[in-house]
Design an enzyme around this catalytic site. Structure first.
Site, PDB file in Angstrom:
ATOM      1  N   HIS A 157      43.589  22.680   2.666  1.00 26.02           N
ATOM      2  CA  HIS A 157      43.899  22.604   4.109  1.00 26.02           C
ATOM      3  C   HIS A 157      44.129  24.002   4.694  1.00 26.02           C
ATOM      4  O   HIS A 157      44.883  24.185   5.643  1.00 26.02           O
ATOM      5  CB  HIS A 157      45.114  21.718   4.380  1.00 26.02           C
ATOM      6  CG  HIS A 157      45.060  20.403   3.668  1.00 26.02           C
ATOM      7  ND1 HIS A 157      44.612  19.246   4.272  1.00 26.02           N
ATOM      8  CD2 HIS A 157      45.350  20.070   2.382  1.00 26.02           C
ATOM      9  CE1 HIS A 157      44.652  18.252   3.387  1.00 26.02           C
ATOM     10  NE2 HIS A 157      45.087  18.738   2.225  1.00 26.02           N
ATOM     11  N   SER A 278      33.534  47.537  18.141  1.00 24.06           N
ATOM     12  CA  SER A 278      33.577  46.945  19.476  1.00 24.06           C
ATOM     13  C   SER A 278      33.263  48.019  20.504  1.00 24.06           C
ATOM     14  O   SER A 278      33.644  49.176  20.328  1.00 24.06           O
ATOM     15  CB  SER A 278      34.973  46.375  19.732  1.00 24.06           C
ATOM     16  OG  SER A 278      35.231  46.302  21.120  1.00 24.06           O
ATOM     17  N   LYS A 284      38.554  47.990  16.349  1.00 20.45           N
ATOM     18  CA  LYS A 284      37.917  46.830  15.737  1.00 20.45           C
ATOM     19  C   LYS A 284      36.942  47.169  14.617  1.00 20.45           C
ATOM     20  O   LYS A 284      36.193  48.129  14.693  1.00 20.45           O
ATOM     21  CB  LYS A 284      37.161  46.036  16.813  1.00 20.45           C
ATOM     22  CG  LYS A 284      38.063  45.440  17.859  1.00 20.45           C
ATOM     23  CD  LYS A 284      38.745  44.193  17.379  1.00 20.45           C
ATOM     24  CE  LYS A 284      37.762  43.060  17.490  1.00 20.45           C
ATOM     25  NZ  LYS A 284      38.335  41.793  17.092  1.00 20.45           N
ATOM     26  N   GLU A 291      29.213  36.653  10.296  1.00 20.36           N
ATOM     27  CA  GLU A 291      29.236  35.664  11.377  1.00 20.36           C
ATOM     28  C   GLU A 291      27.825  35.165  11.677  1.00 20.36           C
ATOM     29  O   GLU A 291      27.606  33.993  11.973  1.00 20.36           O
ATOM     30  CB  GLU A 291      29.856  36.267  12.635  1.00 20.36           C
ATOM     31  CG  GLU A 291      31.342  36.556  12.474  1.00 20.36           C
ATOM     32  CD  GLU A 291      31.864  37.443  13.591  1.00 20.36           C
ATOM     33  OE1 GLU A 291      32.072  36.938  14.702  1.00 20.36           O
ATOM     34  OE2 GLU A 291      32.032  38.661  13.357  1.00 20.36           O
TER      35      GLU A 291
END
Ligand code: ARG
Length: 461
Positions: A157, A278, A284, A291
């Site tokens: 979980h 970024s 970043k 992704e």
């Protein structure tokens, strides 16, 4: 003006837009090599059947071999106004040989030709894809080795569950990818049947030795039924399924690495070269390649669903809808190949933050081991679970850990706790206590790692 393989039946030229709409050469040119290979074998089969004189078959073969050679050395030359790759090859042959070129299609239909092409294509391409899958397995096995006896938390979980070896985590992904490798084998095996001899739907009236033709093309068997063969794309669906499930596994691996390399965990550090920045936020370091792998898994799934949807409404026999099988299949293959390559680079360059992982593998993750301690002293597991549950509840409320408990406090939870509880219940003792071969026990993980290395040797041979 484009000439087609079927113009005789029609008074005028086809509508240009409708012709363009139905043409498949733009994408089935990828089957060029397989189409020529199939045609060379067909020319020989026609000669054996007495349809072509041996000398005619030899001339056809020679020209086809030359067409193949030219197409291979200059892929851009596989192009033209033709309806499809089959028409393209036949046009070149007729340009070179005149009427002899026009004899090649005797007893053969494009319906079976496109099937044999796609089957030959998958037979030769699947092993290449499997090699790339094995490359990712190799990178994961290498990370598992590098992790040594390092520990990390496992999650259920996505809440911390129990300590495991870091190697066990990497080998989990190896297990899934090895099943994918096997599914690709199965898709290749399913493609391994010769459809030639089926004609357009009813079979062929020429005495083609299909068994010999199958051997010649390296197929291990001949299809059972010409009606079925003309529209069977199960092998393409199986291939897409194998690709899709592999993409699903890559997506889950990507997700694990994205989360566990994030600032909240920092178990892994991504290589700078495989991260992005970024345009606005200078701090970043984003996992864009991972992704994208996660994102692209939807594409493969889409192609699988699209093909199954195309197939479900078709009446028996060839229907032009089947032409829709190819673009998705090629895209799934390309997408998977690209994703495997990037995942391999990411995994191979992943830095492991041993200390952070190990310290996250402690604390309340040992609650099951505490319960097992009591079981070892005769307490029924359900009762032990309750005792430890209550203890955890108290510790959580007080913001404390097991390690802060005095012996008196342990014993107020249960008199069966002894002084050895502190040494018996540690993350390392927890993994060492596991007994089954699929568990995270160091001996079991070592054995799996050794077996995975043996598998790799075979897969990379
Ligand atoms: N381009 C077609 C396909 O991909 C080849 C078979 C054409 N057959 C036909 N009867 N129109 O399915």
């Amino acid at each position: 003006m484009t000439t087609t393989l079927w113009s005789g039946r029609f008074a005028g030229a086809p509508d240009a837009a409708a012709f363009e709409f139905g043409a498949s050469f733009r994408f089935d040119r990828r089957l060029f090599e397989d189409d020529v290979t199939g045609s060379i074998a067909w020319a020989r089969a026609l000669s054996k059947a007495g349809v072509l004189a041996p000398d005619e078959a030899r001339r056809l073969e020679r020209e086809l071999a030359d067409i193949l050679e030219r197409g291979r050395s200059n892929p851009a030359s596989v192009d033209g106004p033709d309806e499809d790759v089959h028409s393209f090859v036949e046009r070149l042959l007729v340009e070179r040989l005149g009427d002899l070129g026009r004899r090649l299609h005797t007893g053969r239909s494009r319906n079976e030709q496109v099937s044999v092409d796609l089957r030959l294509y998958l037979r030769r391409r699947i092993p290449l894809l499997q090699r790339v899958v094995a490359g990712v397995v190799e990178a994961l096995v290498e990370r598992a080795s590098a992790a040594g006896d390092g520990l990390m938390p496992s999650f259920t979980h996505f809440r911390p569950a129990q300590p495991v070896l870091v190697a066990h985590f990497f080998l989990a992904h190896v297990a899934a990818l090895r099943r994918d490798y096997g599914r690709l084998d199965a898709a290749r095996e399913e493609s391994d049947a010769l459809p030639l001899g089926s004609g357009a739907i009813a079979g062929t009236s020429y005495a083609i030795d299909v068994e010999g033709l199958a051997r010649e093309l390296g197929f291990s068997r001949v299809v059972h039924n010409s009606i079925d063969a003309s529209s069977d794309r199960d092998f393409a669906a199986s291939f897409l399924y194998a690709c899709t499930l592999t993409m699903v596994h890559l997506s889950r691996l990507a997700e694990d690495i994205i989360i566990l390399s994030g600032d909240e965990h920092r178990f892994f550090d991504l290589a700078d070269a495989l991260s992005t920045g970024s345009s606005m936020m200078p701090q970043k370091k984003n996992p864009d390649p991972l992704e994208l792998v996660r994102g692209k898994s939807g594409r493969a799934l889409g192609h699988l669903v699209a093909l199954l949807t195309t197939l479900k409404g078709l009446p028996s026999g060839y229907n032009k809808d089947l032409q829709e099988d190819k673009e998705g299949l090629f895209d799934a293959e390309d997408t998977l190949t690209g994703c495997l390559a990037v995942i391999q680079s990411v995994v191979a360059s992943l830095a492991l933050n041993r200390d952070r992982m190990e310290s996250a593998a402690s604390g309340m993750l040992l609650a099951t081991d505490v319960a097992d301690y009591l079981v070892g002293r005769g307490v029924p597991f359900r009762r032990a679970h309750e005792i430890v549950g209550e203890l955890v509840r108290r510790l959580v409320a007080e913001g404390r850990e097991f390690t802060s408990l005095s012996l008196a406090e342990w014993q107020s939870a249960s008199p069966l706790f002894g002084a050895d509880i502190i040494t018996c219940v540690t993350p390392r003792a927890s993994v060492a206590a596991k007994r089954t071969p699929q568990s995270t026990s160091p001996a079991a993980v070592d054995a799996r790692l050794a077996e995975a290395r043996r598998w790799l040797t075979r897969a990379m041979a």
